[in-house]
Design a protein around this motif. Structure first.
Motif, PDB file in Angstrom:
ATOM      1  N   ILE A  30       0.862  -1.173   0.000  1.00  0.00           N
ATOM      2  CA  ILE A  30       0.000   0.000   0.000  1.00  0.00           C
ATOM      3  C   ILE A  30       0.900   1.226   0.000  1.00  0.00           C
ATOM      4  O   ILE A  30       1.799   1.348   0.832  1.00  0.00           O
ATOM      5  CB  ILE A  30      -0.925  -0.020   1.234  1.00  0.00           C
ATOM      6  CG1 ILE A  30      -1.882  -1.206   1.116  1.00  0.00           C
ATOM      7  CG2 ILE A  30      -1.681   1.297   1.353  1.00  0.00           C
ATOM      8  CD1 ILE A  30      -2.620  -1.532   2.384  1.00  0.00           C
ATOM      9  N   ILE A  31       0.676   2.101  -0.973  1.00  0.00           N
ATOM     10  CA  ILE A  31       1.484   3.319  -1.078  1.00  0.00           C
ATOM     11  C   ILE A  31       0.673   4.474  -0.494  1.00  0.00           C
ATOM     12  O   ILE A  31      -0.421   4.779  -0.975  1.00  0.00           O
ATOM     13  CB  ILE A  31       1.857   3.595  -2.548  1.00  0.00           C
ATOM     14  CG1 ILE A  31       2.659   2.411  -3.113  1.00  0.00           C
ATOM     15  CG2 ILE A  31       2.660   4.901  -2.655  1.00  0.00           C
ATOM     16  CD1 ILE A  31       2.842   2.441  -4.623  1.00  0.00           C
ATOM     17  N   ILE A  32       1.226   5.076   0.537  1.00  0.00           N
ATOM     18  CA  ILE A  32       0.513   6.139   1.227  1.00  0.00           C
ATOM     19  C   ILE A  32       1.008   7.500   0.750  1.00  0.00           C
ATOM     20  O   ILE A  32       2.195   7.815   0.845  1.00  0.00           O
ATOM     21  CB  ILE A  32       0.677   6.007   2.752  1.00  0.00           C
ATOM     22  CG1 ILE A  32       0.032   4.683   3.193  1.00  0.00           C
ATOM     23  CG2 ILE A  32       0.049   7.188   3.472  1.00  0.00           C
ATOM     24  CD1 ILE A  32       0.272   4.328   4.616  1.00  0.00           C
ATOM     25  N   VAL A  33       0.074   8.282   0.215  1.00  0.00           N
ATOM     26  CA  VAL A  33       0.382   9.624  -0.266  1.00  0.00           C
ATOM     27  C   VAL A  33      -0.578  10.611   0.390  1.00  0.00           C
ATOM     28  O   VAL A  33      -1.485  10.209   1.121  1.00  0.00           O
ATOM     29  CB  VAL A  33       0.269   9.708  -1.818  1.00  0.00           C
ATOM     30  CG1 VAL A  33       1.339   8.859  -2.486  1.00  0.00           C
ATOM     31  CG2 VAL A  33      -1.108   9.299  -2.295  1.00  0.00           C
ATOM     32  N   GLU A  34      -0.386  11.900   0.091  1.00  0.00           N
ATOM     33  CA  GLU A  34      -1.225  12.909   0.729  1.00  0.00           C
ATOM     34  C   GLU A  34      -2.480  13.262  -0.059  1.00  0.00           C
ATOM     35  O   GLU A  34      -3.503  13.570   0.522  1.00  0.00           O
ATOM     36  CB  GLU A  34      -0.403  14.174   0.998  1.00  0.00           C
ATOM     37  CG  GLU A  34       0.603  13.984   2.114  1.00  0.00           C
ATOM     38  CD  GLU A  34       1.420  15.237   2.379  1.00  0.00           C
ATOM     39  OE1 GLU A  34       0.820  16.308   2.564  1.00  0.00           O
ATOM     40  OE2 GLU A  34       2.655  15.135   2.383  1.00  0.00           O
ATOM     41  N   GLY A  35      -2.375  13.264  -1.393  1.00  0.00           N
ATOM     42  CA  GLY A  35      -3.533  13.729  -2.144  1.00  0.00           C
ATOM     43  C   GLY A  35      -3.721  13.051  -3.483  1.00  0.00           C
ATOM     44  O   GLY A  35      -2.871  12.291  -3.943  1.00  0.00           O
ATOM     45  N   LYS A  36      -4.846  13.364  -4.114  1.00  0.00           N
ATOM     46  CA  LYS A  36      -5.196  12.765  -5.403  1.00  0.00           C
ATOM     47  C   LYS A  36      -4.184  13.117  -6.485  1.00  0.00           C
ATOM     48  O   LYS A  36      -3.904  12.317  -7.364  1.00  0.00           O
ATOM     49  CB  LYS A  36      -6.582  13.245  -5.842  1.00  0.00           C
ATOM     50  CG  LYS A  36      -7.705  12.613  -5.054  1.00  0.00           C
ATOM     51  CD  LYS A  36      -9.052  13.121  -5.548  1.00  0.00           C
ATOM     52  CE  LYS A  36     -10.171  12.488  -4.741  1.00  0.00           C
ATOM     53  NZ  LYS A  36     -11.397  13.258  -4.794  1.00  0.00           N
ATOM     54  N   ARG A  37      -3.630  14.320  -6.438  1.00  0.00           N
ATOM     55  CA  ARG A  37      -2.653  14.730  -7.455  1.00  0.00           C
ATOM     56  C   ARG A  37      -1.361  13.926  -7.336  1.00  0.00           C
ATOM     57  O   ARG A  37      -0.673  13.707  -8.327  1.00  0.00           O
ATOM     58  CB  ARG A  37      -2.361  16.224  -7.359  1.00  0.00           C
ATOM     59  CG  ARG A  37      -3.528  17.072  -7.846  1.00  0.00           C
ATOM     60  CD  ARG A  37      -3.013  18.445  -8.260  1.00  0.00           C
ATOM     61  NE  ARG A  37      -3.989  19.490  -8.132  1.00  0.00           N
ATOM     62  CZ  ARG A  37      -4.196  20.223  -7.031  1.00  0.00           C
ATOM     63  NH1 ARG A  37      -3.502  20.019  -5.944  1.00  0.00           N
ATOM     64  NH2 ARG A  37      -5.085  21.175  -7.022  1.00  0.00           N
ATOM     65  N   ASP A  38      -1.049  13.491  -6.112  1.00  0.00           N
ATOM     66  CA  ASP A  38       0.125  12.622  -5.895  1.00  0.00           C
ATOM     67  C   ASP A  38      -0.090  11.297  -6.622  1.00  0.00           C
ATOM     68  O   ASP A  38       0.807  10.784  -7.297  1.00  0.00           O
ATOM     69  CB  ASP A  38       0.345  12.346  -4.402  1.00  0.00           C
ATOM     70  CG  ASP A  38       0.661  13.609  -3.610  1.00  0.00           C
ATOM     71  OD1 ASP A  38       1.025  14.619  -4.233  1.00  0.00           O
ATOM     72  OD2 ASP A  38       0.540  13.582  -2.373  1.00  0.00           O
ATOM     73  N   VAL A  39      -1.292  10.755  -6.484  1.00  0.00           N
ATOM     74  CA  VAL A  39      -1.634   9.482  -7.129  1.00  0.00           C
ATOM     75  C   VAL A  39      -1.522   9.640  -8.646  1.00  0.00           C
ATOM     76  O   VAL A  39      -0.924   8.806  -9.329  1.00  0.00           O
ATOM     77  CB  VAL A  39      -3.066   9.028  -6.741  1.00  0.00           C
ATOM     78  CG1 VAL A  39      -3.490   7.797  -7.544  1.00  0.00           C
ATOM     79  CG2 VAL A  39      -3.158   8.746  -5.244  1.00  0.00           C
ATOM     80  N   LEU A  40      -2.059  10.739  -9.153  1.00  0.00           N
ATOM     81  CA  LEU A  40      -2.025  11.006 -10.593  1.00  0.00           C
ATOM     82  C   LEU A  40      -0.585  11.075 -11.104  1.00  0.00           C
ATOM     83  O   LEU A  40      -0.244  10.477 -12.126  1.00  0.00           O
ATOM     84  CB  LEU A  40      -2.756  12.329 -10.880  1.00  0.00           C
ATOM     85  CG  LEU A  40      -3.137  12.572 -12.328  1.00  0.00           C
ATOM     86  CD1 LEU A  40      -4.157  11.547 -12.792  1.00  0.00           C
ATOM     87  CD2 LEU A  40      -3.695  13.977 -12.493  1.00  0.00           C
ATOM     88  N   SER A  41       0.256  11.800 -10.389  1.00  0.00           N
ATOM     89  CA  SER A  41       1.661  11.946 -10.755  1.00  0.00           C
ATOM     90  C   SER A  41       2.352  10.581 -10.817  1.00  0.00           C
ATOM     91  O   SER A  41       3.064  10.279 -11.773  1.00  0.00           O
ATOM     92  CB  SER A  41       2.357  12.857  -9.738  1.00  0.00           C
ATOM     93  OG  SER A  41       3.737  12.924  -9.982  1.00  0.00           O
ATOM     94  N   LEU A  42       2.123   9.752  -9.813  1.00  0.00           N
ATOM     95  CA  LEU A  42       2.744   8.425  -9.764  1.00  0.00           C
ATOM     96  C   LEU A  42       2.218   7.530 -10.887  1.00  0.00           C
ATOM     97  O   LEU A  42       2.983   6.803 -11.514  1.00  0.00           O
ATOM     98  CB  LEU A  42       2.523   7.773  -8.397  1.00  0.00           C
ATOM     99  CG  LEU A  42       3.289   8.430  -7.247  1.00  0.00           C
ATOM    100  CD1 LEU A  42       2.810   7.900  -5.900  1.00  0.00           C
ATOM    101  CD2 LEU A  42       4.794   8.224  -7.391  1.00  0.00           C
ATOM    102  N   LYS A  43       0.920   7.612 -11.159  1.00  0.00           N
ATOM    103  CA  LYS A  43       0.343   6.802 -12.242  1.00  0.00           C
ATOM    104  C   LYS A  43       0.927   7.214 -13.590  1.00  0.00           C
ATOM    105  O   LYS A  43       1.214   6.370 -14.423  1.00  0.00           O
ATOM    106  CB  LYS A  43      -1.178   6.917 -12.253  1.00  0.00           C
ATOM    107  CG  LYS A  43      -1.816   6.078 -11.164  1.00  0.00           C
ATOM    108  CD  LYS A  43      -3.314   6.041 -11.274  1.00  0.00           C
ATOM    109  CE  LYS A  43      -3.859   5.002 -10.309  1.00  0.00           C
ATOM    110  NZ  LYS A  43      -5.315   4.999 -10.251  1.00  0.00           N
ATOM    111  N   ARG A  44       1.133   8.512 -13.774  1.00  0.00           N
ATOM    112  CA  ARG A  44       1.723   8.994 -15.024  1.00  0.00           C
ATOM    113  C   ARG A  44       3.172   8.527 -15.159  1.00  0.00           C
ATOM    114  O   ARG A  44       3.707   8.443 -16.256  1.00  0.00           O
ATOM    115  CB  ARG A  44       1.639  10.523 -15.113  1.00  0.00           C
ATOM    116  CG  ARG A  44       0.206  10.995 -15.321  1.00  0.00           C
ATOM    117  CD  ARG A  44       0.138  12.479 -15.486  1.00  0.00           C
ATOM    118  NE  ARG A  44       0.547  12.866 -16.834  1.00  0.00           N
ATOM    119  CZ  ARG A  44       0.735  14.135 -17.206  1.00  0.00           C
ATOM    120  NH1 ARG A  44       0.562  15.116 -16.344  1.00  0.00           N
ATOM    121  NH2 ARG A  44       1.100  14.421 -18.436  1.00  0.00           N
TER     122      ARG A  44
END
Length: 143
Positions: A30-44
């Motif tokens: 499980i990768i813990i991040v702070e926000g939705k934009r963090d998830v988007l950045s990692l997915k990209r």
């Protein structure tokens, strides 16, 4: 020319860390991040996986819920003051539930990119810039 070498090394090290993150993710971490934009950045950046946002509820309850899942945990909060505090608190809670979270990836990303960026959200743009500067572009950069 010396600058180019610095950028190339930096990009190489970031790519290694992203690859390591991908491996964790592939194992179901499980990768813990702070926000939705963090998830988007990692997915990209090609990281797929199980993302959880640490900012939705009480950290204690959040940590307890994640710990119960029994998965590996990667803490990837931003490397600003707030992210540091979050990482320390989460790490403490996870350890009290018998889980040892992965913090090295975050710490190394922080060291490599400290002067340039301070959050996960900016990682994709930063990596893209490094790829352009070093002439190493992947097809993802043009999507």
């Amino acid at each position: 020319m010396a600058d180019l070498e610095i950028y190339r090394k930096r990009l190489e090290r970031i790519e290694e860390l992203l690859s390591e993150l991908s491996e964790y993710s592939g194992r179901g971490a499980i990768i813990i991040v702070e926000g939705k934009r963090d998830v988007l950045s990692l997915k990209r950046l090609g990281i797929e996986g199980n993302f959880e946002l640490a900012t939705r509820q009480s950290l204690f309850n959040f940590s307890e819920k994640i710990a119960r899942l029994g998965s590996e945990v990667v803490i990837l909060t931003d490397w600003d003051r707030r992210g540091d505090i979050l990482a320390i608190k989460l790490s403490g809670y996870f350890q009290s539930f018998g889980l040892k979270p992965e913090l090295e990836i975050r710490n190394k990303l922080r060291l490599i990119s400290q002067k340039e960026i301070k959050d996960v959200e900016s990682l994709y743009t930063y990596v893209s810039r490094l790829r352009v500067k070093t002439g190493f572009c992947s097809k993802q950069d043009f999507q």
